[in-house]
Scaffold this active site. Structure first.
Site, mmCIF file in Angstrom:
data_model
loop_
_atom_site.group_PDB
_atom_site.id
_atom_site.type_symbol
_atom_site.label_atom_id
_atom_site.label_comp_id
_atom_site.label_asym_id
_atom_site.label_seq_id
_atom_site.Cartn_x
_atom_site.Cartn_y
_atom_site.Cartn_z
ATOM 1 N N GLY A 96 -16.634 0.725 -43.277
ATOM 2 C CA GLY A 96 -17.859 1.770 -43.118
ATOM 3 C C GLY A 96 -17.947 2.028 -41.839
ATOM 4 O O GLY A 96 -17.024 1.857 -40.817
ATOM 5 N N ASN A 97 -19.072 2.668 -41.491
ATOM 6 C CA ASN A 97 -19.373 2.854 -40.028
ATOM 7 C C ASN A 97 -20.917 2.789 -39.910
ATOM 8 O O ASN A 97 -21.708 2.470 -40.735
ATOM 9 C CB ASN A 97 -18.806 3.981 -39.361
ATOM 10 C CG ASN A 97 -19.440 5.209 -40.420
ATOM 11 O OD1 ASN A 97 -20.687 5.610 -40.034
ATOM 12 N ND2 ASN A 97 -18.705 6.026 -41.225
ATOM 13 N N TYR A 98 -21.375 2.767 -38.622
ATOM 14 C CA TYR A 98 -22.689 2.443 -38.034
ATOM 15 C C TYR A 98 -23.618 3.947 -38.315
ATOM 16 O O TYR A 98 -24.872 3.695 -37.965
ATOM 17 C CB TYR A 98 -22.709 2.050 -36.553
ATOM 18 C CG TYR A 98 -22.129 0.633 -36.694
ATOM 19 C CD1 TYR A 98 -22.852 -0.314 -37.337
ATOM 20 C CD2 TYR A 98 -21.166 0.592 -35.777
ATOM 21 C CE1 TYR A 98 -22.341 -1.703 -36.845
ATOM 22 C CE2 TYR A 98 -20.485 -0.736 -35.409
ATOM 23 C CZ TYR A 98 -21.060 -1.607 -35.947
ATOM 24 O OH TYR A 98 -20.521 -3.024 -36.034
ATOM 25 N N ALA A 108 -21.130 11.007 -41.320
ATOM 26 C CA ALA A 108 -19.691 10.232 -40.688
ATOM 27 C C ALA A 108 -19.078 9.823 -41.541
ATOM 28 O O ALA A 108 -19.003 8.739 -42.269
ATOM 29 C CB ALA A 108 -20.280 9.242 -39.740
#
Ligand code: C5P
Length: 398
Positions: free
Chosen positions: A208-210, A276
């Site tokens: 995943g990402n932030y 994102a």
């Protein structure tokens, strides 16, 4: 924008009622016609004579005027108002609004009101934090009431924390913004992507990402406030939508996000892709939790995800508009322009990780907007809610 507007100022029984005098003064100065409705407890903090002197209208508190027996019609009041602001709103008044306990003129008028309602809560920090208050605030939001969040600082109890009623100048600004809002996106269908995507490795792990989703959610609120029909396709985020007219579709992976967007795009006027999206996903997702191996390293094979922006770019007709985002670390402008062309975008919103005000999780952003036809419009660092306004104003040519 407040000139000639009919405003009901509701005052409930909290010490912040003293600030309502100044709020009333500012509203009158801005040219509004103000009818004050004060709860019985409110009168313990501030006298109706002060309020009627400033508003030029008798202050309403009871259902009947004692000496004449005259009945005050909450229905007429509710219909008269262009907006209603309850400031201060105590925990008790908020609770009564939520459950419809119409035992005073303020709540009966609230229940009869067809206008937009704003609430500026004021209470001690523990009352504000209490799960009951927080639940009630969420319910009011879901009912379409706008909450003007209290500020933090020293409270009447001398404790320090969140619970101070927002300053009157800022409340007037919120009302002014509301009336200056034009429904310039009425009839438009807007598709927005927001947040991260999660690409599962096994039942307990993912790539995943932030991304917090804050930028996309701010754009969704802005478009809905301007009259658009909004569909927000978002990855896993912890934030909620406020405007009840946002149709939210929760997804997890890039593939799911892509499928939803492709299905929705034909019926979309403007698509704004702020998500994102993970570029790659594991080639396979293990059905059971992957066990730790004896070897020092392991490899996960990744396969490319669909590029949602490029997919929609291929489907795009002349009447549709496609807006992408570029979060870059170097060669910002060149990379952004390349993305406009590769993905067939009309606009790209460029933010650089070199700017301390830009990036994931933050409440602010600093953007430059670049268009297909070579326009380049830089903006100052602003709150994401303000950035959302700039983005919409720019793409519709305001
Ligand atoms: O190529 P890059 O990921 O930098 O492009 C960013 C833009 O493309 C953003 O608008 C993002 O939402 C979109 N995007 C997408 N699908 C992907 C990757 C990016 O829609 N798989």
């Amino acid at each position: 924008m407040l000139k000639g507007k009919h405003i009901i100022l509701g005052i409930s029984g909290g010490i912040a009622a003293y600030k309502s005098v100044y709020l009333l003064r500012l509203l009158i100065k801005a040219g509004a016609e103000v009818q004050v409705i004060i709860t019985p407890n409110g009168k313990e903090f501030i006298t109706p004579v002060t309020l009627s002197s400033l508003s030029g209208k008798p202050v309403i508190s009871e259902f009947f005027t004692a000496n004449t027996g005259e009945w005050h019609s909450h229905v007429d009041l509710g219909l008269w108002a262009d907006a209603m602001i309850i400031a201060p709103a105590t925990a008790s008044t908020i609770g009564k609004m939520v459950s419809g306990v119409a035992d005073n003129m303020l709540i009966t008028t609230y229940l009869s009101s067809k206008s937009k309602v704003f609430v500026a809560p004021a209470m001690d920090l523990d009352m504000w934090k209490h799960p009951s208050t927080q639940r009630n605030i969420e319910t009011l939001k879901a009912d379409g009431v706008s909450i003007i969040e209290p500020g933090a600082g020293e409270l009447a109890s001398h404790l320090v924390g969140k619970g101070r009623m927002e300053e009157p100048e800022n409340i007037v600004k919120v009302l002014d913004d509301y009336f200056s809002q034009t429904e310039d996106l009425k009839g438009k269908k807007v598709l927005i992507t927001a947040g991260p995507t999660y690409e599962n490795i096994d039942p307990v792990r993912f790539i995943g990402n932030y991304s917090s989703g804050k930028m996309g959610f701010a754009i969704a609120e802005e478009c809905a406030n301007r009259g658009a029909e909004v569909t927000l396709v978002c990855g896993p985020v912890s934030i909620k939508t406020e405007n009840p007219n946002i149709n939210r579709v929760d997804v997890v992976s890039a593939k799911e996000m892509c499928n939803n967007c492709v299905n929705l795009f034909a019926d979309t006027d403007i698509a704004i892709l702020s998500a994102a999206v993970a570029d790659y996903a594991p080639a396979t997702c293990s059905e059971s939790k992957i066990k730790r191996e004896k070897t020092d390293s392991m490899t996960i094979e990744l396969v490319k995800n669909p590029d949602i922006a490029a997919t929609l770019g291929k489907m795009k007709s002349d009447s549709q508009m496609l807006v992408g985002f570029a979060l870059e670390t170097d060669n910002e402008k060149e990379n952004a322009i390349r993305k406009i062309n590769n993905k067939n975008l009309d606009w790209i919103v460029l933010n650089s990780l070199k700017d301390k005000e830009a990036g994931f999780q933050k409440d602010t952003n600093k953007i430059t907007m670049l268009s297909r036809i070579g326009q380049e419009i830089p903006f100052d660092a602003k709150l994401k809610t303000e950035v959302a306004k700039d983005i919409i104003d720019t793409i519709i040519g305001k």
